[in-house]
Enzyme design. Structure first.
Site, PDB file in Angstrom:
ATOM      1  N   GLN A 108      -2.637   2.698  10.207  1.00  0.00           N
ATOM      2  CA  GLN A 108      -1.510   2.797   9.427  1.00  0.00           C
ATOM      3  C   GLN A 108      -0.249   3.497  10.378  1.00  0.00           C
ATOM      4  O   GLN A 108       0.727   3.283  10.286  1.00  0.00           O
ATOM      5  CB  GLN A 108      -1.425   3.559   8.026  1.00  0.00           C
TER       6      GLN A 108
ATOM      7  N   ASN B 171      -5.462  12.741   0.584  1.00  0.00           N
ATOM      8  CA  ASN B 171      -4.584  11.871   1.477  1.00  0.00           C
ATOM      9  C   ASN B 171      -5.646  11.257   2.324  1.00  0.00           C
ATOM     10  O   ASN B 171      -6.828  11.296   2.237  1.00  0.00           O
ATOM     11  CB  ASN B 171      -3.479  12.669   2.169  1.00  0.00           C
ATOM     12  N   LYS B 172      -4.882  10.274   3.116  1.00  0.00           N
ATOM     13  CA  LYS B 172      -5.756   9.320   3.957  1.00  0.00           C
ATOM     14  C   LYS B 172      -6.732  10.102   4.837  1.00  0.00           C
ATOM     15  O   LYS B 172      -6.584  11.158   5.133  1.00  0.00           O
ATOM     16  CB  LYS B 172      -4.798   8.634   4.979  1.00  0.00           C
TER      17      LYS B 172
ATOM     18  N   ARG C 203       1.045  -1.066   0.152  1.00  0.00           N
ATOM     19  CA  ARG C 203       0.134   0.066  -0.238  1.00  0.00           C
ATOM     20  C   ARG C 203       0.977   1.137  -0.049  1.00  0.00           C
ATOM     21  O   ARG C 203       1.968   1.119  -0.051  1.00  0.00           O
ATOM     22  CB  ARG C 203      -0.840   0.049   1.263  1.00  0.00           C
ATOM     23  N   GLY C 204       0.216   2.479  -0.025  1.00  0.00           N
ATOM     24  CA  GLY C 204       0.967   3.667  -0.169  1.00  0.00           C
ATOM     25  C   GLY C 204       1.072   4.136  -1.688  1.00  0.00           C
ATOM     26  O   GLY C 204       1.598   3.253  -2.463  1.00  0.00           O
ATOM     27  N   ALA C 205       0.593   5.154  -1.986  1.00  0.00           N
ATOM     28  CA  ALA C 205       0.794   5.608  -3.665  1.00  0.00           C
ATOM     29  C   ALA C 205       1.865   5.324  -4.524  1.00  0.00           C
ATOM     30  O   ALA C 205       1.766   4.609  -5.443  1.00  0.00           O
ATOM     31  CB  ALA C 205       0.233   7.152  -3.300  1.00  0.00           C
TER      32      ALA C 205
ATOM     33  N   ASP D  47      -1.933  11.070  -2.072  1.00  0.00           N
ATOM     34  CA  ASP D  47      -2.378   9.798  -3.045  1.00  0.00           C
ATOM     35  C   ASP D  47      -2.581  10.485  -4.641  1.00  0.00           C
ATOM     36  O   ASP D  47      -2.390  10.099  -5.380  1.00  0.00           O
ATOM     37  CB  ASP D  47      -3.367   9.119  -2.582  1.00  0.00           C
TER      38      ASP D  47
ATOM     39  N   ARG E  66      -7.226   0.038  -6.821  1.00  0.00           N
ATOM     40  CA  ARG E  66      -7.335   1.073  -6.044  1.00  0.00           C
ATOM     41  C   ARG E  66      -7.708   2.362  -6.638  1.00  0.00           C
ATOM     42  O   ARG E  66      -6.798   2.671  -7.409  1.00  0.00           O
ATOM     43  CB  ARG E  66      -6.130   1.144  -5.126  1.00  0.00           C
TER      44      ARG E  66
END
Ligand code: MRU
Length: 360
Positions: A201, A252-253, A52-54, A242, A89
């Protein structure tokens, strides 16, 4: 980055027909690596957030497509696999960026050459991500140095949300890269780590990273950041992203927007760190960014380690209550102090972005 003295990247080639990842759903309780040998496993790893993570899902998508091309290098198959992987995603643009770049590098070449070319391109995408993260680290370090100087010997407190460290990129990270460099050169700093509900996270990944590197940090309930800003306990915020739109809006998150509002109200500088693969030049305004809706189970249940050491998922909500779970939110550009990129730091404006990326 090093874990227990051993150097890891978050994705790595295994020969030329497989690649490895760290299964991030098992952290921080276990360090488990996986070897992925086909495109379906790569798609599953991205969708289930084993990886995960852009920036990282861009690199994993590229490796996944390279494996697909080994099986069938036709135009039709490449197109189908690009679409399949892109759907895993929706919010992070880096995934589509990497897949489109792979497709562009392949389609003008004869089929028999495509498998080798695809592997080479995937390795290049991963290596370039490492170089961009290193440069972001250097550019962010200049800002941290300036703020640390103003503290005149007192500890610099930095707040971050979610995980934008080396686990979210191929190595180093975006928001955490300058923090690691500042720590390594002896700047006295402490990181407030938002737990980042619902998937935690921050508590599970960022805290794991910072702890492994020896960076002083404290995990906060997401709701506590505003309070510490009011108390003067936060000197700056750095987060990853992201997707950044052409006007400087930042996805973002979920929860990032609230931190940006609190930072604005308290005069705390709010920086966003990103590689240029995160900029979506085709969208003028953050309101058009697709926001991933995730399973309500992530809100209603929580994984954790039991006293006997086993890891279990427990229910934490009133039985039968429904939940909503948007994965990301959009922070308007007006709340962002600066965008830290591999080419330098700019204002979150169309002019600012164009000054660093005229080709955009
Ligand atoms: O849902 P996740 O864990 O993939 O979300 C990650 C984030 O929101 C990060 O902050 C973002 O991808 C930037 S990572 C360098």
């Amino acid at each position: 980055m090093k874990i227990n003295g051993k150097h890891y990247r978050s994705v790595w080639p295994v020969g030329e027909d497989a690649f490895g990842i760290i299964d991030q759903t098992k952290l921080p309780h276990e360090l488990v690596t996986l070897t992925l040998r086909d495109v379906e496993s790569a798609a599953h790893a991205i969708k289930s957030m084993q990886t995960r993570g852009a920036p990282l899902i861009g690199a994993v998508g590229a490796y996944g497509l390279a494996l697909a091309v080994r099986e069938d290098a036709s135009d039709e198959h490449i197109q189908k696999m690009v679409e399949m992987l892109a759907e895993t995603r929706p919010t992070a643009i880096n995934l589509k960026w990497a897949l489109w770049r792979m497709r562009g590098a392949l389609l003008n070449h004869p089929r028999e050459k495509r498998a080798a070319l695809a592997w080479k391109e995937a390795v290049l995408i991963a290596d370039e991500d490492v170089a961009m993260s290193e440069a972001i680290g250097q550019n962010g370090l200049k800002i941290i140095r300036e703020l640390a100087d103003k503290k005149k010997g007192e500890t610099l407190n930095i707040l971050t949300h979610c995980n934008a460290g080396w686990l979210a990129t191929v190595d180093y990270g975006t928001a955490l890269a300058p923090i690691y460099l500042a720590h390594d050169e002896g700047i006295d700093l402490h990181v407030w780590v938002d737990e980042t509900r619902p998937r935690n996270q921050g508590a599970s990944l960022t805290a794991f990273e910072l702890g492994s590197h020896g960076v002083d940090h404290t995990i906060l309930a997401d709701n506590a950041g505003g309070h510490y800003m009011q108390q003067g306990e936060v000197d700056m915020v750095i987060v990853g992203t992201d997707r950044v739109t052409a006007n400087g809006d930042v996805a973002n998150k979920i929860g990032t927007y609230l931190k940006a509002l609190a930072a604005k109200d308290n005069g705390v500088p709010f920086y966003v760190a990103l590689p240029s693969s995160t900029i979506d030049w085709t969208i003028a305004d953050g309101r058009d960014i697709p926001i991933e809706e995730r399973s309500e189970d992530e809100v209603l249940k929580m994984p954790g380690r039991l006293p006997d050491g086993t890891v279990a998922i427990v229910e934490i909500a009133a039985p039968g209550s429904p939940a909503a779970n948007p994965g990301f939110d959009v922070t308007p550009a007006r709340l962002v102090t600066g965008l830290i990129t591999e080419r330098g730091t700019c204002p979150a404006t169309p002019e600012g972005l164009r000054s660093l990326f005229p080709e955009g």
